[in-house]
Design an enzyme around this catalytic site. Structure first.
Site, PDB file in Angstrom:
ATOM      1  N   ASP A  23       0.977  -1.247  -0.065  1.00 28.74           N
ATOM      2  CA  ASP A  23      -0.001  -0.088   0.086  1.00 28.74           C
ATOM      3  C   ASP A  23       0.884   1.359  -0.092  1.00 28.74           C
ATOM      4  O   ASP A  23       0.432   2.454   0.414  1.00 28.74           O
ATOM      5  CB  ASP A  23      -1.005   0.062   1.148  1.00 28.74           C
ATOM      6  N   LYS A  26       2.621   2.073  -4.807  1.00 26.40           N
ATOM      7  CA  LYS A  26       3.127   1.552  -6.009  1.00 26.40           C
ATOM      8  C   LYS A  26       2.365   1.802  -7.360  1.00 26.40           C
ATOM      9  O   LYS A  26       2.978   1.918  -8.467  1.00 26.40           O
ATOM     10  CB  LYS A  26       3.371  -0.014  -6.045  1.00 26.40           C
ATOM     11  N   GLY A  50      -4.048  -4.796  -4.437  1.00 24.48           N
ATOM     12  CA  GLY A  50      -4.936  -3.825  -4.988  1.00 24.48           C
ATOM     13  C   GLY A  50      -4.417  -2.564  -5.074  1.00 24.48           C
ATOM     14  O   GLY A  50      -4.255  -1.607  -4.211  1.00 24.48           O
ATOM     15  N   HIS A  51      -3.845  -2.256  -6.551  1.00 24.67           N
ATOM     16  CA  HIS A  51      -3.283  -0.924  -6.812  1.00 24.67           C
ATOM     17  C   HIS A  51      -4.565   0.069  -7.249  1.00 24.67           C
ATOM     18  O   HIS A  51      -5.462  -0.470  -7.885  1.00 24.67           O
ATOM     19  CB  HIS A  51      -2.340  -1.008  -8.031  1.00 24.67           C
ATOM     20  N   GLN A 235       2.242  -6.119  -2.961  1.00 32.12           N
ATOM     21  CA  GLN A 235       2.482  -6.123  -1.520  1.00 32.12           C
ATOM     22  C   GLN A 235       3.869  -5.417  -1.260  1.00 32.12           C
ATOM     23  O   GLN A 235       4.268  -4.469  -1.806  1.00 32.12           O
ATOM     24  CB  GLN A 235       2.405  -7.629  -0.733  1.00 32.12           C
TER      25      GLN A 235
END
Ligand code: GDP
Length: 432
Positions: A23, A26, A50-51, A235
């Site tokens: 988080d 990225k 989850g980007h 991650q």
């Protein structure tokens, strides 16, 4: 013509990794760098990642699909190191298509035929094992990722390439179910039904067929042809199965090591960009030495909108930890840091952990492999800034205290900060 390895003008491959527990932002950095990438490649994790991209058309959350998908000229590869829930992937493609993102399977989206498959049984197993842990839960997202990696190592997993080979699929699912049902049934887990599993996977395979390819070969050829490859980590390095805060980690090599094993690219000429927030966050359980509590944690969570993009879970928030960042940076071979969310620290006191006091009273600047929950961070405090920095685009335009904070981060981590992000938007970036 010179052999490819002697050609002087080959573009390097770049890997972007999160430095702490994920988080770090990225997605935004990869989106920014994807502007001149031919390929964007995912190498690990599953749809627990989850980007978040903020585009002119609004917010897009990506779970499995690499972040280059919103760029017209970029090919996006889900590498062999990713575990893929094909049903989720199909749904994600539909969701993105509805949002106006153009996805052409086999053209701008490719999936490794060697990537392992997550099925419903993995989700059942995930919840079951997490419940068995009682008070020592590791905070899994329950999406079957750990069990799918477990079956990969146990050599009973299904691979995406099986989905487009009907004979292989039937045999592979039968063998898989035989192994799993032998203990699923006594454990009280639902029995895996071979026929319905085959039918479901075959349907997904038919849809995804144009995308399922030997992507390792494709990437190696692209690299030799001088194409620019951007490898995106999921991650963060402290969730790496081996180098992270075990057992509160993910089940794959989230640090740079996974960039090779998870793509099939060789370990040459890799530029590594580490992404760190200007403070620290962690989702789920596990040690977090610089964690804030109470009102300070709430204020930082609200200011940074620190709620998981894949799960909505509130993130734990704390101070910048140079011990952890220096360690992760060294393991990942980080060449330079991108510091995100500097804007969020407006109005906060600034502090950086520079060492840990161990339970025996000694201090260290090295990352301990054990008892991280028992260390006490030692901090340096710096004066804060009250200005809104979201519109600043030049280093000199940042308040002096913000610049001093960034310089202190460089000093204590030993890593150069060349890029600073001051907001979620594509253009909210300062390059020094
Ligand atoms: P990732 O998994 O590392 O891509 O991180 P996420 O996308 O889950 O979380 C990053 C969140 O922070 C997203 O909502 C981004 O839009 C947002 N973000 C990224 N960079 C910045 C920044 O510099 N400032 C602020 N305020 N938000 C940012």
């Amino acid at each position: 013509m010179l052999p490819p390895f002697l050609q002087p003008d080959r573009m390097p491959t770049t890997c972007v990794v999160g430095i702490l527990w994920g988080d770090e932002g990225k997605g935004k950095v990869i989106d920014y760098l994807a502007a001149d990438a031919d390929y964007v490649v995912r190498y690990g994790g599953g749809h627990n990642a989850g980007h978040t991209l903020v585009l002119p058309s609004g917010k897009v959350v990506l779970n499995l699909v690499p972040s280059g998908v919103v760029r017209e000229h970029t090919k996006n590869v889900i590498g062999n190191g990713v575990v893929v829930d094909p049903i989720h992937l199909c749904a994600e493609i539909d969701r993105l298509t509805e949002r106006g993102v153009k996805i052409e399977l086999g053209q701008n989206l490719l999936v490794s035929e060697r990537a392992h498959v997550i099925v419903g049984a993995h989700r059942e197993q995930d919840h079951w094992t997490e419940n068995l842990r009682g008070d020592t839960k590791i905070g899994t997202t329950g999406r079957g990722i750990g069990p799918a990696y477990g079956d990969r190592s146990a050599r009973i997993g299904l691979r995406l390439g099986d989905l487009i080979r009907p004979d292989r699929l039937a045999a592979a699912v039968a063998a898989f179910a035989h192994q799993k049902n032998a203990w699923f049934e006594p454990a009280g887990l639902p029995r895996i039904d071979v026929d319905s599993t085959i039918a479901e996977l075959r349907a997904a395979g038919e849809r995804l067929a144009p995308a399922i390819q030997d992507t390792g070969r494709l990437l190696r050829e692209a690299r030799l042809a001088g194409q620019r490859i951007l490898i995106e980590g999921a991650q963060g390095c402290l969730l790496d199965l081996e180098h992270g805060t075990y057992p509160f980690v993910t089940s794959s090599n989230a640090s740079t090591g996974g960039a090779f094993s998870g793509t099939g690219l060789p370990p040459h000429e890799l530029e590594v960009i580490g992404i760190a927030k200007a403070y620290a966050t962690r989702v789920g359980e596990g040690p977090f030495p610089t964690e804030y509590d109470g009102d300070l944690a709430d204020r930082l969570r609200q200011a940074g909108n620190e709620f998981g993009s894949a799960t909505g879970r509130p993130r734990r928030c704390g101070a910048f930890d140079s011990v952890a960042v220096r360690y992760s940076g060294a393991v990942a071979g980080v060449d330079r840091l991108v510091l995100t969310n500097l804007d969020v620290l407006r109005g906060f006191e600034l502090r950086i952990a520079v060492g840990y006091k161990l339970p025996d009273g000694s201090t260290t600047t090295a990352m301990p492999a054990f008892d991280l929950e028992r260390v006490e961070p030692e901090y340096v405090e710096l004066p804060g800034f009250d200005e809104d920095v979201t519109n600043v685009r030049e280093w000199a335009g940042l308040p002096a205290n913000a610049r001093a904070y960034v310089e202190a981060i460089e000093e204590h981590t030993g890593l150069a900060v060349r890029t600073i992000s001051v907001g979620p938007g594509r253009e909210q970036v300062i390059v020094r």
